[in-house]
Design a protein around this motif. Sequence first.
Motif, PDB file in Angstrom:
ATOM      1  N   ALA A   1       5.249   4.273   4.794  1.00 51.34           N
ATOM      2  CA  ALA A   1       4.766   5.651   5.423  1.00 51.34           C
ATOM      3  C   ALA A   1       4.412   6.275   5.527  1.00 51.34           C
ATOM      4  O   ALA A   1       3.461   7.141   6.553  1.00 51.34           O
ATOM      5  CB  ALA A   1       6.266   5.889   5.441  1.00 51.34           C
ATOM      6  N   LEU A   2       3.770   7.060   4.160  1.00 50.01           N
ATOM      7  CA  LEU A   2       2.453   7.738   3.528  1.00 50.01           C
ATOM      8  C   LEU A   2       1.241   6.514   4.430  1.00 50.01           C
ATOM      9  O   LEU A   2       0.515   7.638   4.996  1.00 50.01           O
ATOM     10  CB  LEU A   2       2.574   8.322   2.054  1.00 50.01           C
ATOM     11  N   ALA A   3       1.041   5.941   4.216  1.00 51.32           N
ATOM     12  CA  ALA A   3       0.121   5.061   4.161  1.00 51.32           C
ATOM     13  C   ALA A   3       0.532   4.744   5.690  1.00 51.32           C
ATOM     14  O   ALA A   3      -0.910   5.157   6.354  1.00 51.32           O
ATOM     15  CB  ALA A   3       0.060   3.592   3.195  1.00 51.32           C
ATOM     16  N   LEU A   4       0.417   4.765   6.072  1.00 58.98           N
ATOM     17  CA  LEU A   4       0.888   4.707   8.374  1.00 58.98           C
ATOM     18  C   LEU A   4       0.328   5.969   8.075  1.00 58.98           C
ATOM     19  O   LEU A   4      -0.652   6.098   9.244  1.00 58.98           O
ATOM     20  CB  LEU A   4       1.904   4.799   8.203  1.00 58.98           C
ATOM     21  N   GLU A   5       0.893   7.135   7.669  1.00 59.42           N
ATOM     22  CA  GLU A   5       0.534   8.193   7.903  1.00 59.42           C
ATOM     23  C   GLU A   5      -0.644   8.747   8.232  1.00 59.42           C
ATOM     24  O   GLU A   5      -1.618   9.168   9.114  1.00 59.42           O
ATOM     25  CB  GLU A   5       0.787   9.637   7.533  1.00 59.42           C
ATOM     26  N   LYS A   6      -1.065   8.517   7.000  1.00 56.69           N
ATOM     27  CA  LYS A   6      -2.565   9.008   6.021  1.00 56.69           C
ATOM     28  C   LYS A   6      -3.615   7.653   7.492  1.00 56.69           C
ATOM     29  O   LYS A   6      -4.847   7.893   7.926  1.00 56.69           O
ATOM     30  CB  LYS A   6      -2.633   7.967   5.267  1.00 56.69           C
ATOM     31  N   ILE A   7      -3.424   6.440   7.927  1.00 57.29           N
ATOM     32  CA  ILE A   7      -3.833   5.334   8.771  1.00 57.29           C
ATOM     33  C   ILE A   7      -4.244   6.519   9.563  1.00 57.29           C
ATOM     34  O   ILE A   7      -5.446   6.490  10.435  1.00 57.29           O
ATOM     35  CB  ILE A   7      -3.484   4.309   8.088  1.00 57.29           C
TER      36      ILE A   7
ATOM     37  N   VAL B   1       0.500  -1.053  -0.030  1.00 57.69           N
ATOM     38  CA  VAL B   1      -0.040   0.134  -0.093  1.00 57.69           C
ATOM     39  C   VAL B   1       0.797   1.167  -0.027  1.00 57.69           C
ATOM     40  O   VAL B   1       2.198   1.440   0.894  1.00 57.69           O
ATOM     41  CB  VAL B   1      -0.857   0.078   1.058  1.00 57.69           C
ATOM     42  N   THR B   2       0.823   1.788  -0.951  1.00 58.13           N
ATOM     43  CA  THR B   2       2.171   3.194  -1.402  1.00 58.13           C
ATOM     44  C   THR B   2       1.063   4.894  -0.387  1.00 58.13           C
ATOM     45  O   THR B   2       2.212   5.068  -0.349  1.00 58.13           O
ATOM     46  CB  THR B   2       1.445   3.929  -2.821  1.00 58.13           C
ATOM     47  N   GLY B   3      -0.196   4.537  -0.296  1.00 57.44           N
ATOM     48  CA  GLY B   3      -0.585   5.701   0.462  1.00 57.44           C
ATOM     49  C   GLY B   3      -0.971   6.393  -0.402  1.00 57.44           C
ATOM     50  O   GLY B   3      -1.212   7.093  -0.583  1.00 57.44           O
ATOM     51  N   ASP B   4      -0.578   6.583  -2.050  1.00 56.59           N
ATOM     52  CA  ASP B   4      -2.037   7.112  -2.469  1.00 56.59           C
ATOM     53  C   ASP B   4      -2.696   7.268  -3.189  1.00 56.59           C
ATOM     54  O   ASP B   4      -4.280   7.895  -3.583  1.00 56.59           O
ATOM     55  CB  ASP B   4      -1.271   7.471  -4.239  1.00 56.59           C
ATOM     56  N   GLU B   5      -3.152   5.633  -2.409  1.00 58.46           N
ATOM     57  CA  GLU B   5      -4.903   5.414  -2.629  1.00 58.46           C
ATOM     58  C   GLU B   5      -5.756   6.327  -2.127  1.00 58.46           C
ATOM     59  O   GLU B   5      -5.511   6.919  -0.851  1.00 58.46           O
ATOM     60  CB  GLU B   5      -4.565   3.650  -1.860  1.00 58.46           C
ATOM     61  N   PRO B   6      -6.567   6.890  -2.345  1.00 57.08           N
ATOM     62  CA  PRO B   6      -8.010   7.033  -2.121  1.00 57.08           C
ATOM     63  C   PRO B   6      -7.860   5.931  -0.302  1.00 57.08           C
ATOM     64  O   PRO B   6      -7.926   4.731  -0.203  1.00 57.08           O
ATOM     65  CB  PRO B   6      -8.774   6.600  -2.317  1.00 57.08           C
ATOM     66  N   ILE B   7      -8.613   7.031   0.411  1.00 57.55           N
ATOM     67  CA  ILE B   7      -8.597   6.430   2.448  1.00 57.55           C
ATOM     68  C   ILE B   7      -8.580   5.479   2.720  1.00 57.55           C
ATOM     69  O   ILE B   7      -8.885   3.897   2.922  1.00 57.55           O
ATOM     70  CB  ILE B   7      -8.983   7.477   3.357  1.00 57.55           C
ATOM     71  N   ALA B   8     -10.342   4.488   2.191  1.00 55.68           N
ATOM     72  CA  ALA B   8     -11.291   3.549   2.090  1.00 55.68           C
ATOM     73  C   ALA B   8     -10.223   1.884   1.327  1.00 55.68           C
ATOM     74  O   ALA B   8     -10.383   1.436   1.836  1.00 55.68           O
ATOM     75  CB  ALA B   8     -12.241   3.594   1.147  1.00 55.68           C
ATOM     76  N   GLU B   9      -9.352   2.802   0.281  1.00 57.74           N
ATOM     77  CA  GLU B   9      -8.519   2.141  -0.287  1.00 57.74           C
ATOM     78  C   GLU B   9      -7.696   1.126   0.421  1.00 57.74           C
ATOM     79  O   GLU B   9      -7.184  -0.008   0.403  1.00 57.74           O
ATOM     80  CB  GLU B   9      -8.552   1.846  -1.667  1.00 57.74           C
TER      81      GLU B   9
END
Length: 159
Positions: free
Chosen positions: A140-146, A49-57
């Motif tokens: 790291a971006l995905a974690l931040e967004k989560i 998961v790169t973190g560029d996905e929409p949050i739901a994804e």
Amino acid sequence: MPERLITPLIVIVLILGSLLALRSTNSSSVTPVPVSSVAALVPDRVPLVTGDEPIAEIFTRAGCAVCHSVPGIPGADGRVGPPLLLGTTGPARLADPAYRGHAKTVHDYVIESVIEPGVFVVPGYPAGTMPTWYGAKLSALALEKIASYLERQGVTAAQ
Ligand code: HEC
């Protein structure tokens, strides 16, 4: 059209054609099937998961939705782990005398819970159940967004 233009034109068309063909084979072979059952939750089946996905994804791709309910995320109605209402539960975890982790903020607590789930096991839920390999799957971006998303979710309302 002058003849000397025709050859480069054909070359360009050919290149574009093969690029398109490449794109479609690529996307069909790497399009991940959203993880929909606990049994499918093996590292090989969970995509990066790169973190560029929409949050739901982000939540569905990583498989969080299979085990957790998350406000505002369609299909996230798992019952294996606690509902992710960290805006409300986060401060309680940090204040829990049994908490031995390093987080000082709810944001960091979420990240710690995802990367090192064994640091604190939420009372009433099974230990050793949340996967321990998310550090290798989430950027790291995905974690931040989560963390930013979950720290805003509370018992009263999804804000
Ligand atoms: C196989 C089931 C499973 C999956 C998949 C899973 N979790 Fe969990 N999770 C649990 C369980 C069980 C707990 C409670 C026990 C514990 O603390 O380890 C938990 C605890 C948590 C906590 C602490 C919650 C609290 O109230 O203190 C957070 C945050 C969390 N998970 C986030 C996630 C995120 C984000 C994902 C996806 C990247 C995820 N989990 C994937 C089972 C899962």
